[in-house]
Design an enzyme around this catalytic site. Structure first.
Site, mmCIF file in Angstrom:
data_model
loop_
_atom_site.group_PDB
_atom_site.id
_atom_site.type_symbol
_atom_site.label_atom_id
_atom_site.label_comp_id
_atom_site.label_asym_id
_atom_site.label_seq_id
_atom_site.Cartn_x
_atom_site.Cartn_y
_atom_site.Cartn_z
ATOM 1 N N LYS A 281 0.853 -1.191 0.000
ATOM 2 C CA LYS A 281 0.000 0.000 0.000
ATOM 3 C C LYS A 281 0.888 1.240 0.000
ATOM 4 O O LYS A 281 2.018 1.211 0.502
ATOM 5 C CB LYS A 281 -0.940 0.014 1.202
ATOM 6 C CG LYS A 281 -0.270 0.069 2.558
ATOM 7 C CD LYS A 281 -1.297 0.105 3.668
ATOM 8 C CE LYS A 281 -0.633 0.216 5.037
ATOM 9 N NZ LYS A 281 0.084 1.488 5.253
ATOM 10 N N LYS B 211 1.336 -0.672 10.078
ATOM 11 C CA LYS B 211 2.334 -0.029 9.242
ATOM 12 C C LYS B 211 2.003 1.450 9.044
ATOM 13 O O LYS B 211 0.853 1.864 9.175
ATOM 14 C CB LYS B 211 2.427 -0.729 7.884
ATOM 15 C CG LYS B 211 2.880 -2.193 7.968
ATOM 16 C CD LYS B 211 4.325 -2.304 8.406
ATOM 17 C CE LYS B 211 4.785 -3.749 8.496
ATOM 18 N NZ LYS B 211 4.349 -4.418 9.727
ATOM 19 N N ASP B 212 3.046 2.233 8.697
ATOM 20 C CA ASP B 212 2.896 3.669 8.522
ATOM 21 C C ASP B 212 1.908 4.002 7.409
ATOM 22 O O ASP B 212 1.698 3.216 6.487
ATOM 23 C CB ASP B 212 4.247 4.302 8.168
ATOM 24 C CG ASP B 212 5.290 4.089 9.251
ATOM 25 O OD1 ASP B 212 5.768 2.952 9.380
ATOM 26 O OD2 ASP B 212 5.611 5.053 9.958
ATOM 27 N N LYS B 213 1.344 5.215 7.495
ATOM 28 C CA LYS B 213 0.475 5.692 6.425
ATOM 29 C C LYS B 213 1.289 6.316 5.300
ATOM 30 O O LYS B 213 1.256 5.846 4.167
ATOM 31 C CB LYS B 213 -0.548 6.710 6.952
ATOM 32 C CG LYS B 213 -1.408 7.292 5.833
ATOM 33 C CD LYS B 213 -2.338 8.387 6.310
ATOM 34 C CE LYS B 213 -3.104 8.986 5.126
ATOM 35 N NZ LYS B 213 -4.005 10.087 5.526
ATOM 36 N N GLN C 238 3.567 8.196 15.396
ATOM 37 C CA GLN C 238 2.419 7.768 14.596
ATOM 38 C C GLN C 238 1.456 6.899 15.403
ATOM 39 O O GLN C 238 0.286 6.768 15.039
ATOM 40 C CB GLN C 238 2.879 7.022 13.335
ATOM 41 C CG GLN C 238 3.710 5.771 13.562
ATOM 42 C CD GLN C 238 5.202 6.055 13.565
ATOM 43 O OE1 GLN C 238 5.665 6.990 14.205
ATOM 44 N NE2 GLN C 238 5.959 5.243 12.850
#
Length: 701
Positions: A309, A338-340, A432
Site C-alpha cells: 500500500k 504499518k505507517d500511512k 504515529q
C-alpha cells in the site's frame, strides 16, 4: 491544519541515550522516501514475489463446522476445552417471549408449522430427566445469567458455568441438549466425557443487540431445526445500514451454514419499500446437516497474501478490502501496523476468502494505491507480533547542520550513525502510534475507554480537524447535532470505521449503552489499539524519567530481562528479575537488559523512584484503582515488558547530492545542491524507524 504543538512539546521532551550533536533533515517528503518491508519469522522480506501459483479452490465455502466452535468467534472470553470428544450445542428459544405471540417476521410457513415441540413439553422432558434439585439449580443459573444481562453488567472471566453431571446414556444426553436449548436460548451446552456443562450463549445476546429478542428467538429456533428447504425471514426493515449490520452478523457467525439475501416485502409501498432479510441453509450444508459434530468439523478457508500500500492508513486499506471481498474487517489478521505516509509491504491473512476470489479484485484495488501478491492458502490466521521485524529504506532530504553548528556535516552524520550503531536508541513508541498532527490523539481515546467514559470516547473519535473536506464536515455536523443518521449521509463510504460507529449510534442512540454498542461495531483489534496507545504514552514518559533519573546505570529496584534472546515484548514475569543492592554494586547487568512495564493487570513495577512515578501518573489520570479491564467492551490488558534500549541491525547508508529534483552521485558539487542521506536498516518487532532516526539526528519530526 493547526500544528500539533502540544504533542511536539511532549515528544521533544523525551530524553536521548547518546550524546552526539546530530543534524537536521526532512523525512517522508514523498511516500517513496519511506519504504517499510516486513521480515517474516523465517527472516525473509515479504516483498519478494514467490511466483507461487494461485491455489484453485471452489468458491463454495467448506462444509460447515456447525456449532462445534462457533461461539468462540468474536468472543475470546468464552473459552472451550480442546478435545475431539467435545460436543457443543447452541440454544434456540427464549423463555421471556410470550408463547402466544404472533411473529412480526414472516416465518409461519417456514418454521411455525408444528415441527417444533412446545415449551410445556420441553419443561416436562427436563422435569423427567433431571432430579428436582438439579432442575431447580439449572433454572436459578439461567435466571442469574439473564438478570446480569438485563442489568447491563457484563460477564467477566472466567465464564460462569453449571454442570448437570455425567449422563451415561447417549440418547438421554441428546434429549437433554435439545430440551435445554429450547427452554433457555441464551445458554449453550458443552458435552465432554458424558458430562453436560451449561454456559452463557453470547451469540444470542449479540443478536439481540441488532434485532428484537423475538426475532433472535425464532432465528436460533430455525437454525436448530435444520429443516430441509426451509427459510427464515427477519422483520421488514427500511434502514439499509441496519440491514447491512444484520447481514454481517449472520454471515460472520453462521456463514458456513447459511446464506442471507434481501428482498422487497410482499405488498410493499412503492414510495417507501420495506426490505426483508431472508436466511436459508447453504445447499451443501443442507445435504450433510445430519452428520455428527466430528464429521461436521471442516477447516475454515484462510488465504494469505502480501499487501503493498502507498500513502494509505492500514485500517482504511483493510476496510476497503473487506467491502470488495464481502467480508468484515475483523476477518483480516496481520502481524503489525504499518505507517500511512510510506510504501509498506506486509503479510495479511483473510478468512472465508479463496485465493481465486482475492486474485479477482487486483485491478479494483490498484485504484486505491494497493496491490496484493504472493496469494496462497494457509492453515490459520496471523497474530500480532508474528514477525521477526521490519526492514526500512529511507531517504532523508535537505540534510543540514543544526543551527550554530559549524562542524563538517559529513563528519556529524558519520558520528551520529556510528554512535547509534554501537549504543542503540531509546525504544520509544513512535509518534504515529498517537496520531501526531491531529486534534485528538489515540491515547486520549484510550484513557476515556479505560475510565468507562464511553460517550466521551465516541466524541473524541469523531472530533474533526480544521480541514474543509467531506470527512471533517461530517464529523463537525455530528458534534453539533449528534444526528447519526444525517452524519451517515455526509460521511464518505471509504471511512469504514466511522460509518460503522455511526450506524450503531443511529440504531442505539447517543447514550452510554448506545455508545458501548457503537464501540462493538469496530473490531476488537481497533478497540484495544486505543487502550494500548494510552499504555504506550505512559511507557514513553516512564523511560524518559528513568534515564533522566538514573542515566545508563543499572540500579537497585530496576527490572531486567533474563532472556538474552528475547526480541519481543511479551515474556512472562518469570523472565523478569528485580535488581538487588548487591547486583547494583557488582554491575551484574547492563542497561541493554533493563525493561519497563507497559501498563496492564499482570505486571510488576520497579522498586525505586520509577515505580513511585508510575503510581503518581496513574493517580493523576484517575486510574489509581484501574484493573486494566473494560468488561463492557471485552477488553483485557495484561500488560508486558519492553526493553528501554534497542539497536538497529544491518545498517548502511549513502550520501548523495541532489539538484533540481535529480539525485546525483556524491562529488558533483554545485552551489544549489542539497545533501540527501539514504539509510537502510532492520529493526526488531515493535520498534519504530522514526524513533531510531530521532536518536541519530537529534531532531523531532
Amino acid at each position: 491544519m493547526e500544528e500539533d504543538t502540544d504533542f511536539r512539546i511532549r515528544f521533544s521532551s523525551l530524553c536521548f541515550i547518546t550524546d552526539h550533536v546530530g543534524f537536521h533533515g526532512t523525512i517522508k517528503s514523498l511516500p517513496s522516501d519511506f519504504v517499510v518491508i516486513e521480515i517474516d519469522e523465517q527472516g525473509q522480506l515479504v516483498n519478494k514475489d514467490t511466483d507461487e501459483p494461485v491455489c484453485k479452490m471452489s468458491e463454495i465455502l467448506p462444509e460447515p463446522n456447525n456449532f462445534a466452535k462457533k461461539t468462540k468467534l468474536g468472543f475470546p472470553n468464552l473459552s472451550f476445552e480442546e478435545g475431539s470428544n467435545q460436543e457443543v450445542s447452541t440454544f434456540v428459544r427464549c423463555p421471556d417471549v410470550d408463547q402466544n405471540r404472533q411473529s412480526g417476521s414472516e416465518t409461519e410457513e417456514t418454521i411455525n408449522d408444528g415441527t417444533f415441540q412446545g415449551e410445556e413439553e420441553k419443561v416436562y422432558v427436563l422435569g423427567s430427566l433431571l432430579d428436582e434439585k438439579t432442575n431447580e439449580l439449572l433454572n436459578q443459573f439461567a435466571c442469574d445469567i439473564k438478570e446480569k444481562w438485563n442489568s447491563k453488567s457484563e460477564l467477566t472471566e472466567p465464564s460462569p458455568e453449571f454442570s448437570l453431571g455425567r449422563i451415561l446414556d447417549k440418547k438421554r444426553r441428546a434429549i437433554l441438549h435439545s430440551a435445554i436449548r429450547q427452554k433457555f436460548p441464551f445458554l449453550l451446552t458443552v458435552g465432554k466425557n458424558s458430562e453436560i456443562v451449561v454456559k452463557p450463549n453470547l451469540e444470542y445476546k449479540e443478536l439481540c443487540h441488532l434485532v428484537s429478542e423475538e426475532e433472535a428467538f425464532d432465528f436460533f429456533k430455525y437454525l436448530d431445526a435444520k429443516k430441509e428447504n426451509s427459510k427464515f425471514t427477519f422483520k421488514p426493515d427500511t434502514n439499509k445500514d441496519h440491514r447491512k449490520a444484520v447481514h454481517h452478523f449472520v454471515n460472520k457467525k453462521f456463514g458456513n451454514l447459511v446464506e442471507t439475501k434481501s428482498f422487497p416485502e410482499a405488498n410493499y409501498n412503492v414510495g417507501n419499500p420495506n426490505i426483508v432479510i431472508t436466511v436459508r441453509f447453504r445447499e451443501k450444508a443442507r445435504k450433510h446437516r445430519k452428520r455428527s459434530v466430528e464429521c461436521q468439523e471442516r477447516k475454515v478457508i484462510y488465504t494469505a497474501f502480501t499487501l503493498r500500500k502507498e500513502n494509505l492508513e492500514m485500517f482504511e486499506a483493510v476496510g476497503f478490502l473487506a467491502i470488495k471481498l464481502g467480508v468484515i474487517p475483523s476477518d483480516f489478521s496481520y502481524a503489525g501496523l504499518k505507517d500511512k505516509k510510506a510504501i509498506t509491504y506486509q503479510t495479511m491473512v483473510v478468512r472465508k476468502v479463496t485465493p481465486e476470489r482475492l486474485k479477482n479484485i487486483e485491478k479494483e484495488i490498484k485504484k486505491k494505491r494497493m496491490n496484493v501478491f504472493n496469494i496462497r492458502s494457509v492453515d490459520d490466521c496471523l497474530r500480532l507480533g508474528q514477525l521477526k521485524g521490519n526492514h526500512f529504506d529511507i531517504v532523508i532530504r535537505n540534510v543540514k547542520s543544526h543551527t550554530n553548528d559549524s562542524a563538517n556535516l559529513r563528519e556529524r552524520i558519520l558520528e551520529a550513525i556510528e554512535n547509534v550503531k554501537n549504543k542503540g536508541f531509546v525504544n520509544y513508541y513512535g509518534p504515529q502510534r498517537f496520531g501526531m498532527g491531529r486534534k485528538v490523539h489515540t491515547d486520549q481515546i484510550g484513557l476515556a475507554l479505560l475510565k468507562n467514559e464511553m460517550v466521551k470516547a465516541v466524541k473524541l473519535f469523531l472530533t474533526p480537524e480544521d480541514l474543509d473536506d467531506p470527512v471533517n464536515r461530517a464529523k463537525k455536523y455530528f458534534l453539533q447535532t449528534e444526528d447519526a443518521k444525517g452524519t451517515l449521509a455526509l460521511m464518505p463510504e471509504f471511512k469504514v470505521r466511522e460509518r460503522a460507529l455511526l450506524e450503531s449510534l443511529h440504531r442505539f442512540g447517543m447514550t452510554e449503552e448506545g455508545c458501548i454498542q457503537a464501540w462493538f461495531s469496530l473490531p476488537h483489534s481497533v478497540r484495544i489499539f486505543y487502550v494500548h496507545a494510552y499504555s504506550s504514552k505512559i511507557w514513553n514518559e516512564a523511560v524518559s524519567y528513568r534515564l533522566a533519573t538514573y542515566g545508563s546505570r543499572v540500579v537497585e529496584g530496576d527490572l531486567v530481562c533474563l532472556d538474552e534472546d528475547s526480541d519481543h515484548e511479551h515474556f512472562p514475569n518469570g523472565k523478569v528479575h528485580l535488581i538487588t543492592e548487591e547486583e547494583e554494586s557488582a554491575n551484574a547487568y547492563s542497561i541493554h537488559q533493563v525493561v519497563l512495564p507497559v501498563l496492564g493487570y499482570n505486571i510488576q513495577y520497579p522498586k525505586n523512584k520509577v515505580g513511585l512515578w508510575y503510581q503518581e501518573v496513574l493517580s493523576r489520570d484517575g486510574l489509581q484503582t484501574c484493573r486494566f479491564k473494560v468488561p463492557v467492551l471485552k477488553l483485557n490488558v495484561p500488560g508486558c515488558y519492553r526493553k528501554i534500549l534497542k539497536q538497529p541491525h544491518n545498517l548502511s547508508y549513502e550520501l548523495k547530492e541532489e539538484r533540481g529534483g535529480d539525485v546525483e552521485a556524491e562529488g558533483s558539487h554545485t552551489d544549489e545542491a542539497t545533501l540527501s542521506l539514504l539509510i537502510s536498516f532492520d529493526l526488531d518487532v515493535a520498534c519504530y524507524a522514526t524513533v531510531c532516526l530521532r536518536e541519530i539526528m537529534k531532531h523531532d519530526f
